[in-house]
Enzyme design. Structure first.
Site, short mmCIF file in Angstrom:
data_model
loop_
_atom_site.label_atom_id
_atom_site.label_comp_id
_atom_site.label_asym_id
_atom_site.label_seq_id
_atom_site.Cartn_x
_atom_site.Cartn_y
_atom_site.Cartn_z
N GLU A 64 0.83 -1.21 0.00
CA GLU A 64 0.00 0.00 0.00
C GLU A 64 0.87 1.27 0.00
O GLU A 64 0.57 2.23 -0.70
CB GLU A 64 -0.97 0.01 1.19
CG GLU A 64 -1.99 -1.14 1.21
CD GLU A 64 -2.85 -1.27 -0.06
OE1 GLU A 64 -3.04 -0.27 -0.77
OE2 GLU A 64 -3.30 -2.40 -0.36
N HIS A 103 -0.32 -1.95 -10.68
CA HIS A 103 0.23 -3.17 -10.10
C HIS A 103 1.32 -3.74 -11.00
O HIS A 103 1.29 -3.58 -12.21
CB HIS A 103 -0.87 -4.21 -9.89
CG HIS A 103 -1.74 -3.90 -8.72
ND1 HIS A 103 -3.08 -3.71 -8.79
CD2 HIS A 103 -1.41 -3.71 -7.41
CE1 HIS A 103 -3.56 -3.43 -7.59
NE2 HIS A 103 -2.56 -3.42 -6.74
N CYS A 161 10.64 -5.52 -7.28
CA CYS A 161 11.43 -6.07 -8.39
C CYS A 161 12.32 -4.95 -8.96
O CYS A 161 12.17 -3.78 -8.58
CB CYS A 161 10.50 -6.63 -9.46
SG CYS A 161 9.58 -5.37 -10.34
ZN LIG Z 1 -2.48 -2.76 -4.86
ZN LIG Z 2 7.54 -4.89 -9.44
#
Ligand SMILES: [Zn+2]
Ligand SMILES: [Zn+2]
Length: 197
Positions: free
Chosen positions: A146, A156, A181
């Protein structure tokens, strides 16, 4: 801020995880204590929803996210905070998206407020034995997720192991790592460079 029973050791774990993932983004992470509420608060806007994987007449009272936001905005403004997060064990539903019931968390980007509900992160919710370690890992991942929205935006990530991947269920949360990532990390770095710190 909390609307749940909560142990100070857990706050310390949350604090160090946030510092690790968002290094140098937070000058200070503060425990604001319990969420203040009045008597009417609990009944305002509640919806009865079926509990997942339970017998048909077993329902829970779920709470709209917007009734928490005003208090969070007020406290954030008063305390001059960059971001405010509420951790609650109440079941929550989204006030802005009525297709989502029983969510793990929601972020109000404009007002820099997040709410994370711990209810569905507990193994007991699925009639499985309590697992405190797993529970804490899930809470921390959802908090990072969040806050990630506030810092790098609402999109996302497609990478399953990235903390910014959308999780439909706890199994998907468990696959995620605590970290961003490379692509999400570079988004964070761009912001760091833009803000010059
Ligand atoms: Zn989310
Ligand atoms: Zn990512």
């Amino acid at each position: 801020m909390f609307y749940t029973d909560f142990d100070i050791h857990f706050f310390n774990k949350i604090e160090s995880s946030l510092h690790q993932v968002f290094e140098s983004f937070f000058f200070e992470i503060r425990n604001l204590g319990q969420f203040p509420f009045d008597k009417d608060f609990f009944s305002k806007g509640v919806k009865k929803e079926h509990k997942e994987m339970r017998k048909i007449n077993d329902k829970l009272l779920t709470h709209p996210t917007n009734k928490f936001y005003q208090t969070l905005i007020d406290v954030r403004t008063r305390e001059k905070l960059g971001i405010i997060i509420l951790l609650t064990d109440l079941p929550i539903y989204s006030s802005s998206d009525n297709t989502v019931v029983f969510m793990f968390g929601e972020t109000h980007l404009k007002h820099r407020c997040c709410i994370v509900s711990t209810l569905k992160l507990k193994e007991e919710f699925y009639d499985r034995p309590r697992d405190e370690k797993l529970f804490e890992q899930r809470v921390i991942k959802e908090l990072i997720h969040e806050i990630g929205h506030i810092l790098i935006g609402y999109i996302h990530c497609n990478e399953n192991s990235c903390v910014m991947n959308f999780s439909e269920n706890v199994e998907e949360i468990d696959i995620k790592l605590y970290s961003l990532c490379e692509e999400c990390k570079s988004k964070l770095n761009n912001i760091r460079e833009k803000l010059n710190f």
